[in-house]
Design a protein around this motif. Structure first.
Motif, PDB file in Angstrom:
ATOM      1  N   VAL A  30       0.856  -1.183   0.000  1.00 15.45           N
ATOM      2  CA  VAL A  30       0.000   0.000   0.000  1.00 15.45           C
ATOM      3  C   VAL A  30       0.890   1.229   0.000  1.00 15.45           C
ATOM      4  CG1 VAL A  30      -1.618   1.390   1.358  1.00 15.45           C
ATOM      5  CG2 VAL A  30      -1.974  -1.078   1.136  1.00 15.45           C
ATOM      6  N   TRP A  31       0.687   2.090  -0.982  1.00 12.75           N
ATOM      7  CA  TRP A  31       1.370   3.381  -1.012  1.00 12.75           C
ATOM      8  C   TRP A  31       0.374   4.434  -0.550  1.00 12.75           C
ATOM      9  CZ3 TRP A  31       4.414   3.749  -6.314  1.00 12.75           C
ATOM     10  CH2 TRP A  31       5.479   2.817  -6.295  1.00 12.75           C
ATOM     11  N   THR A  32       0.703   5.142   0.512  1.00 16.49           N
ATOM     12  CA  THR A  32      -0.209   6.139   1.040  1.00 16.49           C
ATOM     13  C   THR A  32       0.533   7.440   1.322  1.00 16.49           C
ATOM     14  OG1 THR A  32      -1.780   6.642   2.828  1.00 16.49           O
ATOM     15  CG2 THR A  32       0.085   5.204   3.396  1.00 16.49           C
ATOM     16  N   ARG A  33      -0.072   8.532   0.904  1.00 16.06           N
ATOM     17  CA  ARG A  33       0.547   9.849   1.099  1.00 16.06           C
ATOM     18  C   ARG A  33       0.554  10.237   2.567  1.00 16.06           C
ATOM     19  NH1 ARG A  33      -2.541  14.321  -2.066  1.00 16.06           N
ATOM     20  NH2 ARG A  33      -4.086  13.740  -0.494  1.00 16.06           N
ATOM     21  N   GLU A  34      -0.586   9.996   3.249  1.00 15.55           N
ATOM     22  CA  GLU A  34      -0.690  10.308   4.669  1.00 15.55           C
ATOM     23  C   GLU A  34      -0.594   9.018   5.477  1.00 15.55           C
ATOM     24  OE1 GLU A  34      -3.625  12.936   2.339  1.00 15.55           O
ATOM     25  OE2 GLU A  34      -3.513  10.782   2.732  1.00 15.55           O
ATOM     26  N   SER A  35      -0.333   9.160   6.752  1.00 12.49           N
ATOM     27  CA  SER A  35      -0.455   7.999   7.622  1.00 12.49           C
ATOM     28  C   SER A  35      -1.918   7.580   7.646  1.00 12.49           C
ATOM     29  CB  SER A  35       0.024   8.329   9.043  1.00 12.49           C
ATOM     30  OG  SER A  35      -0.911   9.163   9.695  1.00 12.49           O
ATOM     31  N   VAL A  36      -2.151   6.343   8.016  1.00 11.07           N
ATOM     32  CA  VAL A  36      -3.520   5.824   8.046  1.00 11.07           C
ATOM     33  C   VAL A  36      -4.428   6.719   8.889  1.00 11.07           C
ATOM     34  CG1 VAL A  36      -4.918   3.902   8.884  1.00 11.07           C
ATOM     35  CG2 VAL A  36      -2.816   3.438   7.609  1.00 11.07           C
ATOM     36  N   GLN A  37      -3.924   7.231   9.998  1.00  8.04           N
ATOM     37  CA  GLN A  37      -4.740   8.041  10.898  1.00  8.04           C
ATOM     38  C   GLN A  37      -4.931   9.483  10.418  1.00  8.04           C
ATOM     39  OE1 GLN A  37      -6.515   6.853  13.152  1.00  8.04           O
ATOM     40  NE2 GLN A  37      -5.636   4.832  13.475  1.00  8.04           N
ATOM     41  N   GLU A  38      -4.294   9.834   9.312  1.00  2.00           N
ATOM     42  CA  GLU A  38      -4.460  11.182   8.753  1.00  2.00           C
ATOM     43  C   GLU A  38      -5.377  11.192   7.539  1.00  2.00           C
ATOM     44  OE1 GLU A  38      -0.123  13.187   9.835  1.00  2.00           O
ATOM     45  OE2 GLU A  38      -0.294  11.917   8.050  1.00  2.00           O
ATOM     46  N   THR A  39      -5.890  10.042   7.142  1.00  2.00           N
ATOM     47  CA  THR A  39      -6.767   9.973   5.975  1.00  2.00           C
ATOM     48  C   THR A  39      -8.165  10.487   6.323  1.00  2.00           C
ATOM     49  OG1 THR A  39      -7.471   7.720   6.503  1.00  2.00           O
ATOM     50  CG2 THR A  39      -5.512   7.968   5.083  1.00  2.00           C
ATOM     51  N   THR A  40      -8.942  10.777   5.278  1.00  2.00           N
ATOM     52  CA  THR A  40     -10.324  11.203   5.476  1.00  2.00           C
ATOM     53  C   THR A  40     -11.109  10.151   6.243  1.00  2.00           C
ATOM     54  OG1 THR A  40     -10.313  12.549   3.467  1.00  2.00           O
ATOM     55  CG2 THR A  40     -12.461  11.815   4.271  1.00  2.00           C
ATOM     56  N   SER A  41     -10.785   8.882   6.032  1.00  2.00           N
ATOM     57  CA  SER A  41     -11.505   7.789   6.700  1.00  2.00           C
ATOM     58  C   SER A  41     -11.439   7.902   8.214  1.00  2.00           C
ATOM     59  CB  SER A  41     -10.931   6.438   6.270  1.00  2.00           C
ATOM     60  OG  SER A  41     -11.058   6.252   4.879  1.00  2.00           O
ATOM     61  N   ALA A  42     -10.337   8.416   8.743  1.00  2.00           N
ATOM     62  CA  ALA A  42     -10.170   8.511  10.189  1.00  2.00           C
ATOM     63  C   ALA A  42     -11.153   9.494  10.813  1.00  2.00           C
ATOM     64  CB  ALA A  42      -8.734   8.908  10.529  1.00  2.00           C
ATOM     65  N   VAL A  43     -11.719  10.381  10.002  1.00  2.00           N
ATOM     66  CA  VAL A  43     -12.638  11.408  10.492  1.00  2.00           C
ATOM     67  C   VAL A  43     -14.079  10.918  10.516  1.00  2.00           C
ATOM     68  CG1 VAL A  43     -13.480  13.763  10.049  1.00  2.00           C
ATOM     69  CG2 VAL A  43     -11.081  13.197   9.629  1.00  2.00           C
ATOM     70  N   ALA A  44     -14.371   9.855   9.774  1.00  2.00           N
ATOM     71  CA  ALA A  44     -15.752   9.404   9.587  1.00  2.00           C
ATOM     72  C   ALA A  44     -16.442   9.064  10.898  1.00  2.00           C
ATOM     73  CB  ALA A  44     -15.764   8.180   8.679  1.00  2.00           C
ATOM     74  N   GLY A  45     -17.785   9.189  10.911  1.00  2.00           N
ATOM     75  CA  GLY A  45     -18.630   9.027  12.071  1.00  2.00           C
ATOM     76  C   GLY A  45     -18.599   7.729  12.856  1.00  2.00           C
ATOM     77  N   ALA A  46     -18.746   6.569  12.350  1.00  2.00           N
ATOM     78  CA  ALA A  46     -18.990   6.103  11.011  1.00  2.00           C
ATOM     79  C   ALA A  46     -20.046   5.010  11.135  1.00  2.00           C
ATOM     80  CB  ALA A  46     -17.711   5.529  10.402  1.00  2.00           C
ATOM     81  N   LEU A  47     -21.278   5.343  10.767  1.00  2.00           N
ATOM     82  CA  LEU A  47     -22.393   4.416  10.879  1.00  2.00           C
ATOM     83  C   LEU A  47     -22.607   3.715   9.550  1.00  2.00           C
ATOM     84  CD1 LEU A  47     -24.884   3.551  12.713  1.00  2.00           C
ATOM     85  CD2 LEU A  47     -26.162   5.309  11.450  1.00  2.00           C
ATOM     86  N   TRP A  48     -22.812   2.405   9.598  1.00  2.00           N
ATOM     87  CA  TRP A  48     -23.146   1.675   8.368  1.00  2.00           C
ATOM     88  C   TRP A  48     -24.522   2.099   7.888  1.00  2.00           C
ATOM     89  CZ3 TRP A  48     -27.162  -1.184   6.617  1.00  2.00           C
ATOM     90  CH2 TRP A  48     -26.967  -1.901   5.433  1.00  2.00           C
ATOM     91  N   TRP A  49     -24.574   2.695   6.708  1.00  2.00           N
ATOM     92  CA  TRP A  49     -25.855   3.067   6.087  1.00  2.00           C
ATOM     93  C   TRP A  49     -25.554   3.640   4.709  1.00  2.00           C
ATOM     94  CZ3 TRP A  49     -30.594   1.749   7.445  1.00  2.00           C
ATOM     95  CH2 TRP A  49     -31.697   2.385   6.857  1.00  2.00           C
ATOM     96  N   PRO A  50     -26.209   3.157   3.662  1.00  2.00           N
ATOM     97  CA  PRO A  50     -25.960   3.693   2.313  1.00  2.00           C
ATOM     98  C   PRO A  50     -26.420   5.144   2.206  1.00  2.00           C
ATOM     99  CG  PRO A  50     -27.027   1.533   2.216  1.00  2.00           C
ATOM    100  CD  PRO A  50     -27.120   2.002   3.637  1.00  2.00           C
ATOM    101  N   TYR A  51     -25.474   6.066   2.269  1.00  2.00           N
ATOM    102  CA  TYR A  51     -25.773   7.499   2.324  1.00  2.00           C
ATOM    103  C   TYR A  51     -24.960   8.240   1.275  1.00  2.00           C
ATOM    104  CZ  TYR A  51     -25.581  12.313   4.182  1.00  2.00           C
ATOM    105  OH  TYR A  51     -25.626  13.674   4.322  1.00  2.00           O
ATOM    106  N   ARG A  52     -25.646   9.016   0.430  1.00  2.00           N
ATOM    107  CA  ARG A  52     -24.997   9.843  -0.594  1.00  2.00           C
ATOM    108  C   ARG A  52     -24.034   9.000  -1.445  1.00  2.00           C
ATOM    109  NH1 ARG A  52     -25.624  15.575   0.782  1.00  2.00           N
ATOM    110  NH2 ARG A  52     -24.132  16.015  -0.859  1.00  2.00           N
ATOM    111  N   ILE A  53     -24.554   7.937  -2.031  1.00  2.00           N
ATOM    112  CA  ILE A  53     -23.702   7.074  -2.838  1.00  2.00           C
ATOM    113  C   ILE A  53     -24.505   6.475  -3.990  1.00  2.00           C
ATOM    114  CG2 ILE A  53     -24.069   5.104  -1.299  1.00  2.00           C
ATOM    115  CD1 ILE A  53     -21.202   4.183  -2.029  1.00  2.00           C
ATOM    116  N   GLU A  54     -23.896   6.404  -5.136  1.00  2.00           N
ATOM    117  CA  GLU A  54     -24.455   5.814  -6.350  1.00  2.00           C
ATOM    118  C   GLU A  54     -23.393   4.891  -6.954  1.00  2.00           C
ATOM    119  OE1 GLU A  54     -27.495   6.311  -7.464  1.00  2.00           O
ATOM    120  OE2 GLU A  54     -28.120   7.963  -6.165  1.00  2.00           O
ATOM    121  N   PRO A  55     -23.761   3.989  -7.878  1.00  2.00           N
ATOM    122  CA  PRO A  55     -25.080   3.767  -8.480  1.00  2.00           C
ATOM    123  C   PRO A  55     -25.963   2.886  -7.604  1.00  2.00           C
ATOM    124  CG  PRO A  55     -23.473   2.330  -9.505  1.00  2.00           C
ATOM    125  CD  PRO A  55     -22.705   3.191  -8.534  1.00  2.00           C
ATOM    126  N   GLU A  56     -27.218   3.250  -7.528  1.00  2.00           N
ATOM    127  CA  GLU A  56     -28.165   2.583  -6.644  1.00  2.00           C
ATOM    128  C   GLU A  56     -28.269   1.091  -6.944  1.00  2.00           C
ATOM    129  OE1 GLU A  56     -32.887   3.004  -5.368  1.00  2.00           O
ATOM    130  OE2 GLU A  56     -31.883   4.601  -6.481  1.00  2.00           O
TER     131      GLU A  56
END
Length: 317
Positions: A30-56
């Motif tokens: 895995v090549w990553t620019r940021e550390s794992v804890q600096e990615t956008t994913s680390a900020v997520a809430g993160a509740l399982w639920w299909p929200y704002r995503i396509e294709p349906e």
């Protein structure tokens, strides 16, 4: 399968895809620019639920495949960061959801006594709620246990990875806007407020997919996450004080005790939304290599991570 693969991107999509590939017998980096804890994913809430995503048409299967994995991981919450937590989605009806909803055990109309004051309808469910810092660390450990290697590296083009591996998997999220390039990607800014939990044990959401302002409350270990925003095209990554005040005020109207909760932090993440939906497809690279794309998951990367990882891995053979 055999052969080396480089996964570009170290968020939840990249790490989950790397785990699926490594556990299938591939040699994966895995090549990553940021550390794992600096990615956008680390900020997520993160509740399982299909929200704002396509294709349906595809999201339901991806989401359910991921749900089944999380249900098993929830048996070891301290290790994996995944717990099954009860809560209510306000203003949502079963008839408005896709066929996937019939396969979510226990999903039902909320009773009047389960809805906060001012709300007349919603859905009750016990769903995976993921403590992302813990989960990302667990994903990395699982990947490394399968022989994978994580490297900090900024990539200027996919040709750099293709020079070292015959298969490259693009999980760069919003970075794909420049790397692919794909101008159908745009940020959807999400701002969160972290407060001390006054004793709330269930999650709550009142999210309008057409609005920039949402209200949700997610109880995570050691903190309560209040949200949020969905500001399309907004690249700001610093918390806005006025926005934070408005988030607390919206949540306090739902749960009045939150008005007195001590604020312990602020977070901002840029969701990688794509106008035509998630892109999972392959294309040849110069020199005979293969590039597999897995990006554009919007606000539901956690929800579809395993389903999309399996679909991308199938193209990487």
């Amino acid at each position: 399968m055999s052969g080396e693969v480089i996964v570009v991107g170290g968020g939840v999509i990249g790490l989950t895809t790397a785990v699926v590939l490594a556990e299938s017998g591939r040699r994966v980096r895995v090549w990553t620019r940021e550390s794992v804890q600096e990615t956008t994913s680390a900020v997520a809430g993160a509740l399982w639920w299909p929200y704002r995503i396509e294709p349906e048409a595809l999201v339901g299967d991806w989401s359910l495949a991921t749900l089944r994995v999380y249900e098993k991981l929830a048996e070891r919450p301290q290790e994996t960061g995944v717990r099954l937590v009860a809560g209510v989605h306000a203003h949502v009806r079963l008839g408005e959801l896709g066929p996937w909803a019939a396969q979510v055990e226990g999903l039902r109309a909320a009773g009047a006594d389960e809805l906060p004051s001012g709300y007349t309808e919603g859905l009750w469910a016990r769903l995976p709620l993921v403590d992302m810092p813990v989960h990302l660390d667990w994903l990395r450990r699982r990947f490394e246990a399968a022989g994978g290697v994580v490297e900090r590296r900024t990539v200027g083009s996919f040709a750099e990875a293709a020079a070292q591996a015959p298969v490259v998997v693009n999980c760069t999220g919003l970075g794909s806007r420049e790397l692919v390039p794909d101008d159908r990607l745009q940020p959807v800014r999400g701002q969160l407020v972290l407060v001390e939990n006054p004793g709330i044990e269930e999650w709550f959401t009142a999210a309008d997919g057409a609005s920039e302002k949402t209200a949700y409350v997610f109880p995570q270990p050691g903190r309560l996450i209040l949200g949020g925003t969905a500001e399309e095209g907004d690249w700001r990554t610093s918390p806005d004080p006025a926005t934070a005040d408005a988030i607390v005020a919206r949540c306090a109207r739902i749960l009045p005790e939150l008005a007195r909760a001590r604020i312990i932090g602020h977070l901002v993440g840029l969701r990688p939304a794509r106008s035509t939906g998630v892109r999972i497809e392959s294309e040849p690279l110069p020199g005979g290599g293969l590039l597999v794309h897995n990006y554009g998951h919007g606000g539901a990367g956690v929800t579809v991570a395993w389903g999309c990882a399996q679909a991308a891995a199938a193209l990487a053979s």
